[in-house]
Design a protein around this motif. Structure first.
Motif, PDB file in Angstrom:
ATOM      1  N   GLY A 198      10.680   5.253  -8.370  1.00  0.00           N
ATOM      2  CA  GLY A 198      11.289   6.305  -9.180  1.00  0.00           C
ATOM      3  C   GLY A 198      11.958   5.808 -10.438  1.00  0.00           C
ATOM      4  O   GLY A 198      12.201   6.583 -11.370  1.00  0.00           O
ATOM      5  N   GLY A 199      12.281   4.520 -10.494  1.00  0.00           N
ATOM      6  CA  GLY A 199      12.922   3.951 -11.670  1.00  0.00           C
ATOM      7  C   GLY A 199      11.926   3.187 -12.519  1.00  0.00           C
ATOM      8  O   GLY A 199      10.911   2.682 -12.020  1.00  0.00           O
ATOM      9  N   ALA A 200      12.187   3.101 -13.819  1.00  0.00           N
ATOM     10  CA  ALA A 200      11.325   2.313 -14.702  1.00  0.00           C
ATOM     11  C   ALA A 200      11.501   0.832 -14.376  1.00  0.00           C
ATOM     12  O   ALA A 200      12.618   0.336 -14.274  1.00  0.00           O
ATOM     13  N   PHE A 201      10.390   0.124 -14.221  1.00  0.00           N
ATOM     14  CA  PHE A 201      10.417  -1.287 -13.835  1.00  0.00           C
ATOM     15  C   PHE A 201      10.059  -2.142 -15.040  1.00  0.00           C
ATOM     16  O   PHE A 201       9.040  -1.909 -15.705  1.00  0.00           O
ATOM     17  N   GLY A 202      10.863  -3.165 -15.310  1.00  0.00           N
ATOM     18  CA  GLY A 202      10.556  -4.084 -16.394  1.00  0.00           C
ATOM     19  C   GLY A 202      11.797  -4.818 -16.851  1.00  0.00           C
ATOM     20  O   GLY A 202      12.903  -4.573 -16.363  1.00  0.00           O
ATOM     21  N   GLY A 203      11.626  -5.728 -17.807  1.00  0.00           N
ATOM     22  CA  GLY A 203      12.741  -6.562 -18.249  1.00  0.00           C
ATOM     23  C   GLY A 203      12.718  -6.850 -19.725  1.00  0.00           C
ATOM     24  O   GLY A 203      11.864  -6.367 -20.473  1.00  0.00           O
ATOM     25  N   VAL A 232       0.839  -1.200   0.000  1.00  0.00           N
ATOM     26  CA  VAL A 232       0.000   0.000   0.000  1.00  0.00           C
ATOM     27  C   VAL A 232       0.875   1.251   0.000  1.00  0.00           C
ATOM     28  O   VAL A 232       0.533   2.259  -0.644  1.00  0.00           O
ATOM     29  N   GLN A 233       2.014   1.196   0.686  1.00  0.00           N
ATOM     30  CA  GLN A 233       2.927   2.338   0.663  1.00  0.00           C
ATOM     31  C   GLN A 233       3.426   2.605  -0.753  1.00  0.00           C
ATOM     32  O   GLN A 233       3.592   3.761  -1.158  1.00  0.00           O
ATOM     33  N   GLU A 234       3.648   1.546  -1.527  1.00  0.00           N
ATOM     34  CA  GLU A 234       4.019   1.727  -2.940  1.00  0.00           C
ATOM     35  C   GLU A 234       2.922   2.469  -3.690  1.00  0.00           C
ATOM     36  O   GLU A 234       3.200   3.301  -4.561  1.00  0.00           O
ATOM     37  N   MET A 235       1.673   2.170  -3.376  1.00  0.00           N
ATOM     38  CA  MET A 235       0.557   2.874  -4.001  1.00  0.00           C
ATOM     39  C   MET A 235       0.607   4.362  -3.662  1.00  0.00           C
ATOM     40  O   MET A 235       0.416   5.228  -4.524  1.00  0.00           O
ATOM     41  N   ILE A 236       0.861   4.644  -2.395  1.00  0.00           N
ATOM     42  CA  ILE A 236       0.955   6.039  -1.955  1.00  0.00           C
ATOM     43  C   ILE A 236       2.110   6.734  -2.668  1.00  0.00           C
ATOM     44  O   ILE A 236       1.974   7.873  -3.150  1.00  0.00           O
ATOM     45  N   ASP A 237       3.240   6.052  -2.755  1.00  0.00           N
ATOM     46  CA  ASP A 237       4.429   6.643  -3.382  1.00  0.00           C
ATOM     47  C   ASP A 237       4.203   6.939  -4.863  1.00  0.00           C
ATOM     48  O   ASP A 237       4.613   7.987  -5.369  1.00  0.00           O
ATOM     49  N   ILE A 238       3.537   6.018  -5.572  1.00  0.00           N
ATOM     50  CA  ILE A 238       3.329   6.260  -7.004  1.00  0.00           C
ATOM     51  C   ILE A 238       2.304   7.364  -7.215  1.00  0.00           C
ATOM     52  O   ILE A 238       2.371   8.106  -8.210  1.00  0.00           O
ATOM     53  N   CYS A 239       1.367   7.514  -6.292  1.00  0.00           N
ATOM     54  CA  CYS A 239       0.446   8.656  -6.371  1.00  0.00           C
ATOM     55  C   CYS A 239       1.225   9.961  -6.231  1.00  0.00           C
ATOM     56  O   CYS A 239       0.997  10.919  -6.984  1.00  0.00           O
ATOM     57  N   ASP A 240       2.141  10.014  -5.264  1.00  0.00           N
ATOM     58  CA  ASP A 240       2.965  11.212  -5.092  1.00  0.00           C
ATOM     59  C   ASP A 240       3.780  11.489  -6.354  1.00  0.00           C
ATOM     60  O   ASP A 240       3.892  12.634  -6.802  1.00  0.00           O
ATOM     61  N   PHE A 241       4.358  10.439  -6.913  1.00  0.00           N
ATOM     62  CA  PHE A 241       5.151  10.582  -8.136  1.00  0.00           C
ATOM     63  C   PHE A 241       4.280  11.125  -9.268  1.00  0.00           C
ATOM     64  O   PHE A 241       4.679  12.024 -10.012  1.00  0.00           O
ATOM     65  N   ALA A 242       3.076  10.578  -9.395  1.00  0.00           N
ATOM     66  CA  ALA A 242       2.186  10.977 -10.489  1.00  0.00           C
ATOM     67  C   ALA A 242       1.717  12.417 -10.338  1.00  0.00           C
ATOM     68  O   ALA A 242       1.539  13.125 -11.338  1.00  0.00           O
ATOM     69  N   VAL A 243       1.522  12.858  -9.101  1.00  0.00           N
ATOM     70  CA  VAL A 243       1.104  14.245  -8.884  1.00  0.00           C
ATOM     71  C   VAL A 243       2.179  15.202  -9.406  1.00  0.00           C
ATOM     72  O   VAL A 243       1.888  16.166 -10.118  1.00  0.00           O
ATOM     73  N   GLY A 244       3.432  14.927  -9.077  1.00  0.00           N
ATOM     74  CA  GLY A 244       4.518  15.754  -9.610  1.00  0.00           C
ATOM     75  C   GLY A 244       4.628  15.643 -11.118  1.00  0.00           C
ATOM     76  O   GLY A 244       4.860  16.632 -11.817  1.00  0.00           O
ATOM     77  N   LEU A 245       4.431  14.431 -11.618  1.00  0.00           N
ATOM     78  CA  LEU A 245       4.515  14.194 -13.055  1.00  0.00           C
ATOM     79  C   LEU A 245       3.463  14.985 -13.819  1.00  0.00           C
ATOM     80  O   LEU A 245       3.686  15.387 -14.970  1.00  0.00           O
TER      81      LEU A 245
END
Length: 507
Positions: free
Chosen positions: A460-465, A111-124
């Motif tokens: 903060g980093g792009a995730f994938g492979g 859930v903290q990851e959800m909160i963090d990505i919301c914060d990231f998206a707001v700045g974005l």
């Protein structure tokens, strides 16, 4: 648990199709059982074709209004959702833990990851930048800009039932898209909880509920989503086999995909490693979430010069693991998701025993006293030959293969010599080794770490492979571009119209 379910307005029987807060019910149901204790959590009805068509229609209508808002205005909505997640972090984290089986700490962390990505998206939302380019033609200006795609379909897996959805939705929303979510049929209840919270934000802001929709069901429902021409992007997380099917369906209609598929991650321990850190990373990477992360450590490559010392320390670390209810924060390992996963775990160990191997830690099914769930296992560790075909396959369970190596080049070759290419790690205090591992001659994975393990990733980093991991990118960096369409613009502010190759018309 009843109190937590009521917090999210979840009952014993629930509609499985949601357009914001509007519920659409049907006769067929999915029953969610907790792997923690085997108890029934709740039922969710399966989306019908007519309901799916209604979802597409309402999402299309909502997208027209949503895309006309400015990106910062959309960011404000995501900010409000992030704040609501902060308020309900413990309740949602507990539900994630109970339905999926990961530890309560990991549930709250998700859930903290959800909160963090919301914060990231707001700045974005204030940084959806394009480029300005110099034109080769006089008195012309060129630039590029980014526009919303439209409808984004999200297919998520059981192992991260809420976080990966939020990686997609938070970015897709600020980019001007609306989202249709098909959660795993193994973890539908957490999806309803997330939908309930976001519908409150939409209602409070007088926005169309079609901005966020949920559909539930099996492969057939997923195929409706992947084959629908109105769905501009499919972001799918799951097995490589699932990704092949999704990719083919979407490619037929020239849609866009973000695919996050299998992982078969290796951790290399150099002779120059900090062994204490390497042991900690190995254990956490191999047994965290009971080995059910796409970034879980599946292969351990240990330099021959430190092999005996490292394996001795690894055995000691495994001997101290505590297995039991993930709701008890003193335990390290909870259950596998279901009995089918346990059967796959046992079948794989049986196959290992048919090959040349050495048992370092015996993997086996276990029972927890007073618990009716049959989903608990003790993680296994096995030394195998580097060419053992089992090491090429991803098994979603806490099984760790150990391989001895002589040179870093040999270790990198072993690491890369699998179909998957998600995450990788090297433990070393040698600068040359670390830089070589990160060079084009080193890891071929989308994620390459030095002195941290394979599992876990910062938003903060792009995730994938790469390779059979699908090649998609989610979350941070410039992954937002995957949720938008690029447009190149040229403006002529002269009184002339210069034509290519000097062509002229007598006009």
């Amino acid at each position: 648990m009843d109190k937590i379910l009521s917090t999210f307005k979840i009952k014993s029987s629930n509609p499985g199709t949601w357009i914001g807060k509007e519920a659409l019910n049907s006769d067929q149901v999915i029953t969610s059982y907790s792997p923690v204790d085997g108890k029934k959590i709740a039922e969710v009805s399966i989306t019908t074709k007519d309901q799916f068509d209604t979802v597409i229609e309402q999402a299309s209508i909502a997208q027209k209004q949503w895309s006309q808002m400015t990106a910062p205005q959309r960011g404000e909505i995501v900010r409000q959702y992030g704040n609501l997640l902060r308020e309900y972090k413990d309740d949602l984290g507990y539900l994630v833990s109970y339905e999926m089986g990961k530890s309560f700490q990991e549930g709250k962390g998700e859930v903290q990851e959800m909160i963090d990505i919301c914060d990231f998206a707001v700045g974005l939302s204030r940084q959806l930048y394009g480029l300005t380019m110099h034109s080769e033609r006089p008195l012309h200006r060129m630039y590029e800009q980014w526009h919303p795609l439209g409808i984004v379909g999200i297919i998520s897996a059981f192992n991260f039932p809420v976080a990966v959805w939020s990686w997609n939705t938070a970015l897709a929303w600020v980019c001007g898209n609306v989202c249709i979510w098909k959660p795993s049929e193994k973890t539908p209840i957490t999806a309803l909880a997330c939908q309930e919270l976001f519908s409150r934000v939409l209602e409070a802001n007088n926005l169309p509920q079609g901005i966020s929709c949920v559909i539930t069901g099996d492969k057939e429902v997923g195929q409706w989503l992947t084959s629908n021409n109105n769905v501009n992007l499919i972001s799918a997380t799951g097995s490589t086999a699932m990704g092949r099917a999704v990719g083919a369906d979407v490619a037929k209609r020239f849609g866009k995909t973000i695919l996050e598929l299998g992982g078969n991650n290796a951790l290399i321990v150099s002779s120059k490693a900090n062994l204490k850190s390497a042991i900690m990373a190995t254990v956490f990477g191999a047994v965290g979430t009971c080995g059910q992360r796409c970034t879980s450590t599946r292969r351990l490559l240990v330099h021959e010069g430190i092999y005996n010392e490292f394996i001795s320390a690894l055995k000691k670390a495994y001997a101290g693991l505590k297995i039991g209810s993930p709701l008890d924060e003193s335990n390290h390992i909870g259950p596998l998701i279901d009995e089918q996963a346990v059967q796959q775990f046992n079948d794989t160990i049986a196959k290992i025993k048919e090959t040349k191997h050495e048992v370092i830690v015996e993997g086996k099914s276990i029972t927890i006293d007073g618990n009716s769930s049959h989903c608990y296992v003790h993680p296994g560790v096995y030394a195998v030959e580097k060419d053992n075909p089992l090491t090429k396959q991803e098994v979603f369970a806490p099984i760790l293969y150990v391989i001895k190596y002589k040179t870093l080049d040999e270790a990198i070759h072993i690491q890369n010599d699998v179909p998957q290419g998600l995450s990788s790690a090297l433990f070393t205090t040698d600068l040359q080794e670390s830089e070589y591992f990160l060079s084009h001659k080193g890891s071929d994975c989308g994620i390459a770490n030095i002195n941290i393990g394979t599992s876990g990733a910062e938003i903060g980093g792009a995730f994938g492979g790469e390779k059979e991991t699908g090649g998609g990118r989610e979350s941070g960096s410039d992954a937002w571009k995957g949720y938008m369409r690029r447009q190149t613009n040229t403006i002529n502010y002269s009184n002339e119209l210069p034509l290519a190759q000097g062509i002229k018309f007598d006009i």
